[in-house]
Design an enzyme around this catalytic site. Structure first.
Site, PDB file in Angstrom:
ATOM      1  N   LYS A   1       0.808  -1.202   0.000  1.00 13.84           N
ATOM      2  CA  LYS A   1       0.000   0.000   0.000  1.00 13.84           C
ATOM      3  C   LYS A   1       0.852   1.268   0.000  1.00 13.84           C
ATOM      4  O   LYS A   1       0.395   2.341  -0.354  1.00 13.84           O
ATOM      5  CB  LYS A   1      -0.873   0.027   1.272  1.00 13.84           C
ATOM      6  CG  LYS A   1      -1.829  -1.117   1.419  1.00 13.84           C
ATOM      7  CD  LYS A   1      -2.555  -0.991   2.766  1.00 13.84           C
ATOM      8  CE  LYS A   1      -3.316  -2.243   3.097  1.00 13.84           C
ATOM      9  NZ  LYS A   1      -3.882  -2.150   4.470  1.00 13.84           N
TER      10      LYS A   1
ATOM     11  N   GLU B   1       7.724   2.761  -5.841  1.00 14.11           N
ATOM     12  CA  GLU B   1       7.758   2.171  -4.501  1.00 14.11           C
ATOM     13  C   GLU B   1       7.979   3.261  -3.456  1.00 14.11           C
ATOM     14  O   GLU B   1       8.596   4.283  -3.740  1.00 14.11           O
ATOM     15  CB  GLU B   1       8.877   1.106  -4.475  1.00 14.11           C
ATOM     16  CG  GLU B   1       9.232   0.516  -3.126  1.00 14.11           C
ATOM     17  CD  GLU B   1       8.129  -0.299  -2.461  1.00 14.11           C
ATOM     18  OE1 GLU B   1       6.987   0.174  -2.422  1.00 14.11           O
ATOM     19  OE2 GLU B   1       8.432  -1.378  -1.927  1.00 14.11           O
ATOM     20  N   ASP B   2       7.499   3.026  -2.253  1.00 12.98           N
ATOM     21  CA  ASP B   2       7.679   4.026  -1.193  1.00 12.98           C
ATOM     22  C   ASP B   2       9.129   4.091  -0.712  1.00 12.98           C
ATOM     23  O   ASP B   2       9.729   5.161  -0.613  1.00 12.98           O
ATOM     24  CB  ASP B   2       6.720   3.775  -0.009  1.00 12.98           C
ATOM     25  CG  ASP B   2       6.790   2.357   0.558  1.00 12.98           C
ATOM     26  OD1 ASP B   2       7.578   1.527   0.044  1.00 12.98           O
ATOM     27  OD2 ASP B   2       6.053   2.067   1.524  1.00 12.98           O
TER      28      ASP B   2
ATOM     29  N   ASP C   1       3.699   3.384   6.732  1.00 17.98           N
ATOM     30  CA  ASP C   1       2.975   3.110   7.973  1.00 17.98           C
ATOM     31  C   ASP C   1       3.872   2.488   9.040  1.00 17.98           C
ATOM     32  O   ASP C   1       4.981   2.016   8.762  1.00 17.98           O
ATOM     33  CB  ASP C   1       1.833   2.114   7.704  1.00 17.98           C
ATOM     34  CG  ASP C   1       2.354   0.693   7.498  1.00 17.98           C
ATOM     35  OD1 ASP C   1       3.283   0.517   6.695  1.00 17.98           O
ATOM     36  OD2 ASP C   1       1.856  -0.238   8.172  1.00 17.98           O
TER      37      ASP C   1
ATOM     38  N   ARG D   1      -0.100   6.506   7.832  1.00 12.68           N
ATOM     39  CA  ARG D   1       0.078   6.649   6.385  1.00 12.68           C
ATOM     40  C   ARG D   1      -0.406   7.998   5.871  1.00 12.68           C
ATOM     41  O   ARG D   1       0.094   8.515   4.882  1.00 12.68           O
ATOM     42  CB  ARG D   1      -0.731   5.582   5.634  1.00 12.68           C
ATOM     43  CG  ARG D   1      -0.194   4.183   5.704  1.00 12.68           C
ATOM     44  CD  ARG D   1      -0.883   3.323   4.641  1.00 12.68           C
ATOM     45  NE  ARG D   1      -0.798   1.913   4.925  1.00 12.68           N
ATOM     46  CZ  ARG D   1       0.240   1.134   4.627  1.00 12.68           C
ATOM     47  NH1 ARG D   1       1.288   1.649   4.037  1.00 12.68           N
ATOM     48  NH2 ARG D   1       0.234  -0.152   4.917  1.00 12.68           N
TER      49      ARG D   1
ATOM     50  N   LYS E   1      17.083   3.713   1.584  1.00 16.22           N
ATOM     51  CA  LYS E   1      17.964   3.452   2.740  1.00 16.22           C
ATOM     52  C   LYS E   1      19.155   2.669   2.211  1.00 16.22           C
ATOM     53  O   LYS E   1      19.288   1.466   2.449  1.00 16.22           O
ATOM     54  CB  LYS E   1      17.228   2.607   3.769  1.00 16.22           C
ATOM     55  CG  LYS E   1      16.305   3.342   4.665  1.00 16.22           C
ATOM     56  CD  LYS E   1      15.878   2.391   5.786  1.00 16.22           C
ATOM     57  CE  LYS E   1      14.645   2.844   6.488  1.00 16.22           C
ATOM     58  NZ  LYS E   1      14.074   1.786   7.338  1.00 16.22           N
TER      59      LYS E   1
ATOM     60  N   PHE F   1      13.462   4.249  11.245  1.00 24.04           N
ATOM     61  CA  PHE F   1      12.152   3.869  10.718  1.00 24.04           C
ATOM     62  C   PHE F   1      11.317   5.120  10.466  1.00 24.04           C
ATOM     63  O   PHE F   1      11.127   5.940  11.356  1.00 24.04           O
ATOM     64  CB  PHE F   1      11.440   2.926  11.687  1.00 24.04           C
ATOM     65  CG  PHE F   1      10.338   2.170  11.024  1.00 24.04           C
ATOM     66  CD1 PHE F   1      10.614   1.077  10.217  1.00 24.04           C
ATOM     67  CD2 PHE F   1       9.011   2.565  11.182  1.00 24.04           C
ATOM     68  CE1 PHE F   1       9.591   0.390   9.571  1.00 24.04           C
ATOM     69  CE2 PHE F   1       7.981   1.879  10.550  1.00 24.04           C
ATOM     70  CZ  PHE F   1       8.276   0.783   9.739  1.00 24.04           C
TER      71      PHE F   1
ATOM     72  N   ASP G   1      14.847  -0.720   1.185  1.00 21.73           N
ATOM     73  CA  ASP G   1      15.621  -0.924   2.408  1.00 21.73           C
ATOM     74  C   ASP G   1      16.647  -2.035   2.125  1.00 21.73           C
ATOM     75  O   ASP G   1      17.729  -1.769   1.608  1.00 21.73           O
ATOM     76  CB  ASP G   1      14.618  -1.288   3.507  1.00 21.73           C
ATOM     77  CG  ASP G   1      15.236  -1.468   4.865  1.00 21.73           C
ATOM     78  OD1 ASP G   1      16.402  -1.106   5.047  1.00 21.73           O
ATOM     79  OD2 ASP G   1      14.553  -1.985   5.780  1.00 21.73           O
TER      80      ASP G   1
END
Ligand code: 5GP
Length: 174
Positions: A42, A98-99, A158, A164, A130, A151, A102
């Site tokens: 999401k 993509e958000d 989220d 979010r 990241k 984080f 990592d």
């Protein structure tokens, strides 16, 4: 985020400026072509919605959903696809949105999955990178911001399905 201590990492104004820059770069790179943009649910939905409204080449859209994190802030290392694309991407120019990247495991899995379907080209646009946390060699083609460890939440990202909707990006303080 009442009990959780947090501080702003990127304000909505910084985000808006950077999203416009990315969109302009993407529009230039794909001038005269049509893109199929695949968002990863999401987390990418807010970034994708802002980005595509600044892109000025024709775009079509689809979404995938993958699970790798559950309720914890540490990657399980196992990626599972829970929703596939619904359009044919054979011979098409694909941009994955993509958000955050990592370890790189999610995007590595998805790139391999989509390449099996013979797109003409495939690039990746991530809002946050990241870079230092990679477990696999992986480079995004377009990166909003590179961040250190920690984080982050907000702007689609989220923590256990919370936060979010925040328009700014926060880093959670330990
Ligand atoms: P990767 O497979 O690259 O380790 O992880 C990618 C996914 O992990 C992202 O799509 C996102 O769901 C989650 N993730 C990684 N770091 C963060 C973070 O700092 N905040 C949030 N909210 N999700 C993260």
């Amino acid at each position: 985020m009442n009990q959780i201590s947090k501080k702003i990492l990127f304000s909505r104004n910084e985000i808006q400026k950077r999203v416009k820059e990315l969109a302009s770069q993407i529009s230039g790179d794909y001038a005269g072509r049509e893109l199929v943009i695949i968002g990863i649910l999401k987390g990418a939905f807010i970034f994708m919605a802002d980005l595509v409204r600044e892109i000025n080449v024709p775009c079509k859209f689809d979404f995938v959903r993958v699970a790798s994190y559950g309720a914890s802030s540490e990657s399980s290392g196992k990626v599972v696809m829970t929703k596939d694309i619904e359009t044919s991407i054979k011979g098409r120019d694909i941009l994955i949105v993509e958000d955050i990247v990592d370890t790189g495991l999610t995007l590595q899995y998805l790139v391999n999955w989509l390449k099996e379907r013979s797109p003409n080209s495939l690039r990746i646009c991530v809002f946050l990178d990241k870079r230092k946390r990679r477990k696999v060699t992986f480079e995004a083609d377009y990166v909003g911001f590179t961040i250190d460890d920690g984080f982050v939440v907000g702007y689609g990202l989220d923590f256990d399905e919370q936060f979010r909707f925040f328009p700014d990006v926060y880093i959670i303080e330990q």
